[in-house]
Scaffold this motif. Sequence first.
Motif, PDB file in Angstrom:
ATOM      1  N   MET A 169       0.833  -1.271  -0.075  1.00  0.00           N
ATOM      2  CA  MET A 169      -0.038   0.125   0.051  1.00  0.00           C
ATOM      3  C   MET A 169       0.771   1.193   0.135  1.00  0.00           C
ATOM      4  SD  MET A 169      -2.897   0.970   2.798  1.00  0.00           S
ATOM      5  CE  MET A 169      -3.920  -0.312   2.444  1.00  0.00           C
ATOM      6  N   SER A 170       2.124   1.133   0.551  1.00  0.00           N
ATOM      7  CA  SER A 170       2.855   2.368   0.872  1.00  0.00           C
ATOM      8  C   SER A 170       3.917   2.399  -0.517  1.00  0.00           C
ATOM      9  CB  SER A 170       3.737   2.159   2.095  1.00  0.00           C
ATOM     10  OG  SER A 170       2.976   2.104   3.101  1.00  0.00           O
ATOM     11  N   ALA A 171       4.183   1.531  -0.989  1.00  0.00           N
ATOM     12  CA  ALA A 171       5.415   1.742  -2.058  1.00  0.00           C
ATOM     13  C   ALA A 171       4.852   2.005  -3.592  1.00  0.00           C
ATOM     14  CB  ALA A 171       5.937   0.166  -2.235  1.00  0.00           C
ATOM     15  N   ASN A 172       5.601   2.732  -4.117  1.00  0.00           N
ATOM     16  CA  ASN A 172       5.371   3.229  -5.471  1.00  0.00           C
ATOM     17  C   ASN A 172       5.429   2.015  -6.419  1.00  0.00           C
ATOM     18  OD1 ASN A 172       5.009   5.983  -4.879  1.00  0.00           O
ATOM     19  ND2 ASN A 172       7.154   6.543  -5.211  1.00  0.00           N
ATOM     20  N   ASP A 173       4.510   1.663  -7.054  1.00  0.00           N
ATOM     21  CA  ASP A 173       4.259   0.694  -8.104  1.00  0.00           C
ATOM     22  C   ASP A 173       4.622  -0.949  -7.344  1.00  0.00           C
ATOM     23  OD1 ASP A 173       3.932   2.449 -10.241  1.00  0.00           O
ATOM     24  OD2 ASP A 173       6.087   2.277 -10.929  1.00  0.00           O
ATOM     25  N   TRP A 174       4.159  -0.746  -6.077  1.00  0.00           N
ATOM     26  CA  TRP A 174       4.404  -1.909  -5.272  1.00  0.00           C
ATOM     27  C   TRP A 174       5.688  -2.468  -5.116  1.00  0.00           C
ATOM     28  CZ3 TRP A 174       1.052  -3.130  -9.664  1.00  0.00           C
ATOM     29  CH2 TRP A 174      -0.183  -2.347  -9.990  1.00  0.00           C
TER      30      TRP A 174
ATOM     31  N   ALA B 144      -0.861  -9.365  -8.696  1.00  0.00           N
ATOM     32  CA  ALA B 144       0.295  -9.913  -9.225  1.00  0.00           C
ATOM     33  C   ALA B 144       1.700  -9.192  -8.889  1.00  0.00           C
ATOM     34  CB  ALA B 144       0.380 -10.112 -10.810  1.00  0.00           C
ATOM     35  N   CYS B 145       1.086  -7.857  -8.588  1.00  0.00           N
ATOM     36  CA  CYS B 145       2.350  -7.015  -8.021  1.00  0.00           C
ATOM     37  C   CYS B 145       3.347  -6.482  -9.339  1.00  0.00           C
ATOM     38  CB  CYS B 145       2.924  -7.282  -6.855  1.00  0.00           C
ATOM     39  SG  CYS B 145       1.849  -7.624  -5.452  1.00  0.00           S
ATOM     40  N   VAL B 146       3.310  -6.671 -10.509  1.00  0.00           N
ATOM     41  CA  VAL B 146       4.151  -6.433 -11.723  1.00  0.00           C
ATOM     42  C   VAL B 146       3.761  -4.980 -11.903  1.00  0.00           C
ATOM     43  CG1 VAL B 146       4.602  -6.970 -13.537  1.00  0.00           C
ATOM     44  CG2 VAL B 146       3.765  -8.579 -12.308  1.00  0.00           C
ATOM     45  N   PRO B 147       5.076  -3.988 -11.716  1.00  0.00           N
ATOM     46  CA  PRO B 147       4.964  -2.715 -12.090  1.00  0.00           C
ATOM     47  C   PRO B 147       4.928  -2.602 -13.551  1.00  0.00           C
ATOM     48  CG  PRO B 147       6.781  -3.028 -10.594  1.00  0.00           C
ATOM     49  CD  PRO B 147       6.224  -4.511 -11.148  1.00  0.00           C
ATOM     50  N   PRO B 148       4.159  -1.329 -13.923  1.00  0.00           N
ATOM     51  CA  PRO B 148       3.995  -1.033 -15.441  1.00  0.00           C
ATOM     52  C   PRO B 148       5.182  -0.829 -16.218  1.00  0.00           C
ATOM     53  CG  PRO B 148       3.366   0.862 -13.935  1.00  0.00           C
ATOM     54  CD  PRO B 148       3.745  -0.335 -13.102  1.00  0.00           C
ATOM     55  N   GLY B 149       6.414  -0.290 -15.538  1.00  0.00           N
ATOM     56  CA  GLY B 149       7.512  -0.074 -16.275  1.00  0.00           C
ATOM     57  C   GLY B 149       8.831  -0.892 -15.596  1.00  0.00           C
ATOM     58  N   PRO B 150       9.904  -0.882 -16.577  1.00  0.00           N
ATOM     59  CA  PRO B 150      11.151  -1.697 -15.860  1.00  0.00           C
ATOM     60  C   PRO B 150      11.725  -1.043 -14.593  1.00  0.00           C
ATOM     61  CG  PRO B 150      11.541  -0.298 -17.987  1.00  0.00           C
ATOM     62  CD  PRO B 150      10.168  -0.312 -17.539  1.00  0.00           C
ATOM     63  N   PRO B 151      12.150  -1.592 -13.767  1.00  0.00           N
ATOM     64  CA  PRO B 151      12.515  -3.225 -13.954  1.00  0.00           C
ATOM     65  C   PRO B 151      11.319  -4.154 -13.621  1.00  0.00           C
ATOM     66  CG  PRO B 151      13.390  -2.597 -11.870  1.00  0.00           C
ATOM     67  CD  PRO B 151      12.998  -1.411 -12.559  1.00  0.00           C
ATOM     68  N   ASN B 152      11.152  -4.916 -14.584  1.00  0.00           N
ATOM     69  CA  ASN B 152       9.736  -5.949 -14.286  1.00  0.00           C
ATOM     70  C   ASN B 152       9.876  -6.827 -13.606  1.00  0.00           C
ATOM     71  OD1 ASN B 152       9.532  -4.618 -17.541  1.00  0.00           O
ATOM     72  ND2 ASN B 152       7.821  -4.061 -16.111  1.00  0.00           N
ATOM     73  N   SER B 153      10.527  -6.823 -12.321  1.00  0.00           N
ATOM     74  CA  SER B 153      10.451  -7.935 -11.427  1.00  0.00           C
ATOM     75  C   SER B 153       9.348  -8.103 -10.773  1.00  0.00           C
ATOM     76  CB  SER B 153      11.642  -7.456 -10.299  1.00  0.00           C
ATOM     77  OG  SER B 153      12.757  -7.246 -10.918  1.00  0.00           O
ATOM     78  N   ILE B 154       9.180  -9.482 -10.326  1.00  0.00           N
ATOM     79  CA  ILE B 154       8.073  -9.916  -9.524  1.00  0.00           C
ATOM     80  C   ILE B 154       8.059  -9.499  -8.110  1.00  0.00           C
ATOM     81  CG2 ILE B 154       6.407 -11.849  -9.012  1.00  0.00           C
ATOM     82  CD1 ILE B 154       7.259 -13.086 -11.337  1.00  0.00           C
ATOM     83  N   TYR B 155       7.443  -8.726  -7.524  1.00  0.00           N
ATOM     84  CA  TYR B 155       7.349  -8.200  -6.276  1.00  0.00           C
ATOM     85  C   TYR B 155       6.216  -8.951  -5.143  1.00  0.00           C
ATOM     86  CZ  TYR B 155      10.171  -4.448  -8.249  1.00  0.00           C
ATOM     87  OH  TYR B 155      11.382  -4.098  -8.890  1.00  0.00           O
ATOM     88  N   PRO B 156       6.642  -8.919  -3.885  1.00  0.00           N
ATOM     89  CA  PRO B 156       7.889  -8.704  -3.099  1.00  0.00           C
ATOM     90  C   PRO B 156       8.977  -9.265  -3.588  1.00  0.00           C
ATOM     91  CG  PRO B 156       6.023  -8.806  -1.792  1.00  0.00           C
ATOM     92  CD  PRO B 156       5.809  -9.721  -3.004  1.00  0.00           C
TER      93      PRO B 156
END
Length: 321
Positions: free
Chosen positions: A149-154, A181-193
């Motif tokens: 909830m707190s992080a930019n782009d999760w 899925a917590c996948v940001p819209p831009g790179p780096p496209n890692s899977i978070y957390p």
Amino acid sequence: MKIAYFLLALLLSACSLGAAEPTPTLELPTAVPASPTPLPGVLLLIAPEGADGGLLAEAQAAASAFAAQGLQFEQRAALAAAELPANLQAVILLADTGLQELAAAAPQVRFITIGFAPTEPLPNVTSLSAGAAAGSQDAAFIAGYMAAMSANDWRTGMLYGAGDAALVAPYRAGAAYFCGACVPPGPPNSIYPIAVQAAPDNWQAAIDQFMINFVRVVYITPEMENSGAAQHLASLGVMLIGTSAPPAEAAHQWIASVAARSGDSLQTQLQQALAGQTPTAASGIGIEHLNPSLFSQSRLDFIQITIDELLSGVLVWQTGQ
């Protein structure tokens, strides 16, 4: 004349001899019908097949102790409204097997649920936590939810020691509960957390991995809180969530501390509920050292709703969620 007197006396004597004596009667006491012995009250434990063994054992122990006061204790796998005993006093349910219908059919009966709650409050229903829902794993779930909830782009991370490996799955589940899925819209496209294991005296490589993936919020598990990693992450502008008081050097980047807190046992609460008392505080999840500049009160209120749902059994996290 003498003959006449003699005959008269004889006649009177005969009449006297013929008079019947009254027969005495025996007065018997009136029988008082005996009052039927009232049936003992009934205490039911409803435990469907497959019910949690630990919860069942605790419920059985508490119910047996309470029933020793003069109640008839029975355990069943299910209960229908038509099967409610006339002298039913209380029902303990380990699963929702028609609670709404049962509570409506017997408003004078006390119903106690363990691990779940009705969708709407019912006056004769008391809901208790399943106990395990107040452990450190569920605190990690809430930490993951708050971090996402707190992080930019999760972009969240978790720094944990080998002894805290069991917290990884619930932390990830908490984040996924917020962002999927917590996948940001831009790179780096890692899977978070991104969860990285480290030792208290060797965490630099883990922090480098967080930086490469632009992680903006990191959950520090108990084993790593006194390692110095929190201070270093704070100096890099990373926000932090932990389980105890923040180090002074990291306080400005410390979102909150989320940890399990102890309380009365499930057996104690169950016995209180059976006696018609309001159960004392159960184990739960505490949020302390909140930084209002990093996490608003409105967000905290929303988190508290999630905690209540988690502890009541309405929300259940699962590995791989």
